[in-house]
Design an enzyme around this catalytic site. Structure first.
Site, PDB file in Angstrom:
ATOM      1  N   ASP A  79      35.537  41.311  57.008  1.00 52.97           N
ATOM      2  CA  ASP A  79      34.421  40.582  56.350  1.00 52.97           C
ATOM      3  C   ASP A  79      34.230  39.456  56.849  1.00 52.97           C
ATOM      4  OD1 ASP A  79      33.683  42.979  54.812  1.00 52.97           O
ATOM      5  OD2 ASP A  79      34.515  42.186  52.866  1.00 52.97           O
ATOM      6  N   ARG A 135      35.359  34.882  41.902  1.00 51.18           N
ATOM      7  CA  ARG A 135      36.033  34.706  42.999  1.00 51.18           C
ATOM      8  C   ARG A 135      35.289  34.918  44.439  1.00 51.18           C
ATOM      9  NH1 ARG A 135      41.703  37.471  40.961  1.00 51.18           N
ATOM     10  NH2 ARG A 135      42.031  35.992  39.236  1.00 51.18           N
ATOM     11  N   THR A 169      26.557  51.986  37.378  1.00 49.12           N
ATOM     12  CA  THR A 169      27.049  50.633  37.080  1.00 49.12           C
ATOM     13  C   THR A 169      25.760  49.805  37.086  1.00 49.12           C
ATOM     14  OG1 THR A 169      27.543  50.252  39.625  1.00 49.12           O
ATOM     15  CG2 THR A 169      29.369  50.781  38.052  1.00 49.12           C
ATOM     16  N   ASP A 175      33.518  47.531  43.827  1.00 51.71           N
ATOM     17  CA  ASP A 175      34.948  48.104  44.445  1.00 51.71           C
ATOM     18  C   ASP A 175      35.868  47.971  43.547  1.00 51.71           C
ATOM     19  OD1 ASP A 175      33.567  49.023  46.981  1.00 51.71           O
ATOM     20  OD2 ASP A 175      34.056  47.294  47.900  1.00 51.71           O
ATOM     21  N   ASN A 189      38.990  47.937  49.986  1.00 51.50           N
ATOM     22  CA  ASN A 189      38.561  47.142  48.641  1.00 51.50           C
ATOM     23  C   ASN A 189      39.094  47.906  47.419  1.00 51.50           C
ATOM     24  OD1 ASN A 189      37.620  45.011  50.280  1.00 51.50           O
ATOM     25  ND2 ASN A 189      35.525  45.514  50.019  1.00 51.50           N
ATOM     26  N   GLY A 230      35.662  46.268  53.378  1.00 53.34           N
ATOM     27  CA  GLY A 230      35.381  47.909  53.522  1.00 53.34           C
ATOM     28  C   GLY A 230      35.592  48.445  52.185  1.00 53.34           C
ATOM     29  N   LYS A 231      34.656  49.209  51.558  1.00 50.29           N
ATOM     30  CA  LYS A 231      34.731  49.828  50.438  1.00 50.29           C
ATOM     31  C   LYS A 231      35.958  50.630  50.203  1.00 50.29           C
ATOM     32  CE  LYS A 231      29.729  49.991  49.762  1.00 50.29           C
ATOM     33  NZ  LYS A 231      29.945  48.814  48.531  1.00 50.29           N
ATOM     34  N   ASN A 261      25.520  52.570  41.653  1.00 48.27           N
ATOM     35  CA  ASN A 261      24.983  51.393  41.056  1.00 48.27           C
ATOM     36  C   ASN A 261      23.491  51.669  41.065  1.00 48.27           C
ATOM     37  OD1 ASN A 261      23.616  50.954  43.877  1.00 48.27           O
ATOM     38  ND2 ASN A 261      25.140  49.219  44.008  1.00 48.27           N
TER      39      ASN A 261
END
Length: 308
Positions: free
Chosen positions: A14, A288, A222, A255, A44, A40-41, A185
Site C-alpha cells: 500500500d 491507527r 457492515t 478487513d 490484511n 491487500g484484503k 459493506n
C-alpha cells in the site's frame, strides 16, 4: 499442516498519500503525508485474524521482489503461515491509496500483479489445507474462478465459508450458494442487490435478497459508524459500532472486521458476541494509520470489549 482458518486472497504493498483532496487530471497538488506498508484484503484479513488469536494460513502468489519480502515479514510478525508461491516472471501487487486528510476516508487503485493469475489449479494445490480448515475466507481481488473452487473445497471439508464481496462486482448465484456467510459493506450490498443501503432497515432488506440468492446461513452488512446488521432469514441483529478513540483512517476497518469474525466463528462464538468481537477489532483499527499495521491484538480487543 492444518490451520483453523485458511484465507485466499491478494497481498499488495500500500502506497498511501494523505491530502486535502484528489488532484484533477493533469494537476499536481501537495500532500500532507506518505506511507508505504503491507496491504491487500486477503493479507490484511489474515493478519487481523492472526493478531486476534487465530491459527491462520494464507493462500496467495507473490513475485520475487522487495514487496514480496515485505509480505513475508508482515506475516511472520503477525503469526500468519504463508501458503504462497513465488514467481520471478511477474511482480507482487501494489495499491495507490488516497486518504482524505480531514475525514480519513479513502479511495484506492489496486494492481494485484501475479496474484491476478491465481487459478483453480493454484487452489487445488492447497486443497489439503483448505479442506481441513474450520473457517475459510475469500474476497474478490483474485479471479472468481479460483475463489469458487476454494469455496467448494472448503464446503466439501466442512468449513464455515465466508465471502467478503470486495471490491464490489457481479457474483453468480452459484458462488453465493457456496457461502455460509457473506459480509458486504453498504456499497457492496447495494451493488449486489440494487437496494440502496443507508441504515439497518435497508441493510436487512439487502441481506434478505442475498439469502434468497443462495447465501446459506447469514448475511452480515457492515455499516461503518452504524455498526453491522446480521440477518439469517429469521433473526435480525443490529450490533452498534464501538468507540475506541478518534478516527485516523478507515482503510482497513472491513478487513479487521472480517479477520476477527473468522476467529470468532472458529472459536464457536454465538452471533452477537462474534459480531461484537469483530466490531471491536474494526473500531481499534480505524484509530491507527495503515491497513495491516492497524490490526489490533487479542488483548486490545478484549480490553475494549471489557469497557462495554
Amino acid at each position: 499442516m492444518a490451520h483453523d482458518i485458511v484465507i485466499l486472497g491478494v497481498f499488495v504493498a500500500d502506497a498511501s498519500f494523505r491530502a486535502d483532496r484528489m488532484p484533477r487530471m493533469g494537476e499536481t497538488i501537495l500532500g500532507h503525508g506518505f506511507a508505504l506498508g503491507p496491504g491487500g484484503k486477503g493479507s490484511n484479513q489474515s493478519v487481523a485474524a492472526a493478531m486476534a488469536g487465530g491459527d491462520v494460513g494464507f493462500v496467495t502468489k507473490l513475485g520475487a521482489d522487495t514487496f514480496a519480502e515485505m509480505a513475508l515479514a508482515t506475516w511472520e510478525n503477525a503469526g500468519v503461515t504463508p501458503l504462497a508461491t513465488r514467481h520471478p516472471d511477474s511482480f507482487t501487487g501494489a495499491a495507490f491509496i488516497y486518504i482524505d486528510a480531514a475525514s480519513g476516508d479513502n479511495a484506492i487503485i489496486i494492481s494485484p500483479g501475479v496474484a491476478a493469475t491465481i487459478s483453480a489449479a493454484d487452489v487445488e494445490a492447497r486443497a489439503a489445507a483448505i479442506g481441513a480448515a474450520k473457517v475459510f475466507v475469500t474476497q474478490l481481488e483474485q479471479p472468481q474462478e479460483a475463489a469458487m473452487r476454494a469455496l467448494a473445497l472448503a464446503r466439501g471439508g466442512g468449513a464455515a465459508t465466508i465471502l467478503n464481496p470486495a471490491p464490489a462486482a457481479a457474483i453468480p448465484d452459484e458462488m453465493l450458494a457456496l457461502c455460509d456467510y457473506a459480509t458486504p459493506n453498504e456499497t457492496e450490498a447495494a451493488e449486489l442487490t440494487g437496494i440502496a443501503v443507508t441504515d439497518a432497515a435497508s441493510a436487512r432488506e439487502a441481506a434478505a435478497a442475498l439469502l434468497e440468492r443462495g447465501v446459506g446461513k447469514a448475511v452480515i452488512v457492515t455499516l461503518g459508524e452504524q455498526g453491522c446488521l446480521w440477518f439469517d432469514g429469521v433473526r435480525a441483529l443490529h450490533v452498534p459500532a464501538m468507540n475506541a478513540g478518534p478516527v485516523v483512517e478507515t482503510t482497513g476497518a472491513g478487513d479487521a472486521f472480517n479477520g476477527a469474525f473468522a476467529v470468532a466463528l472458529a472459536e464457536g462464538m454465538a452471533p452477537e458476541p462474534a459480531l461484537r468481537f469483530a466490531n471491536a477489532a474494526a473500531a481499534i483499527s480505524v484509530t491507527r494509520a495503515g491497513t495491516a499495521p492497524s490490526m489490533p491484538s487479542r488483548a486490545e480487543i478484549e480490553a475494549l470489549l471489557a469497557r462495554g
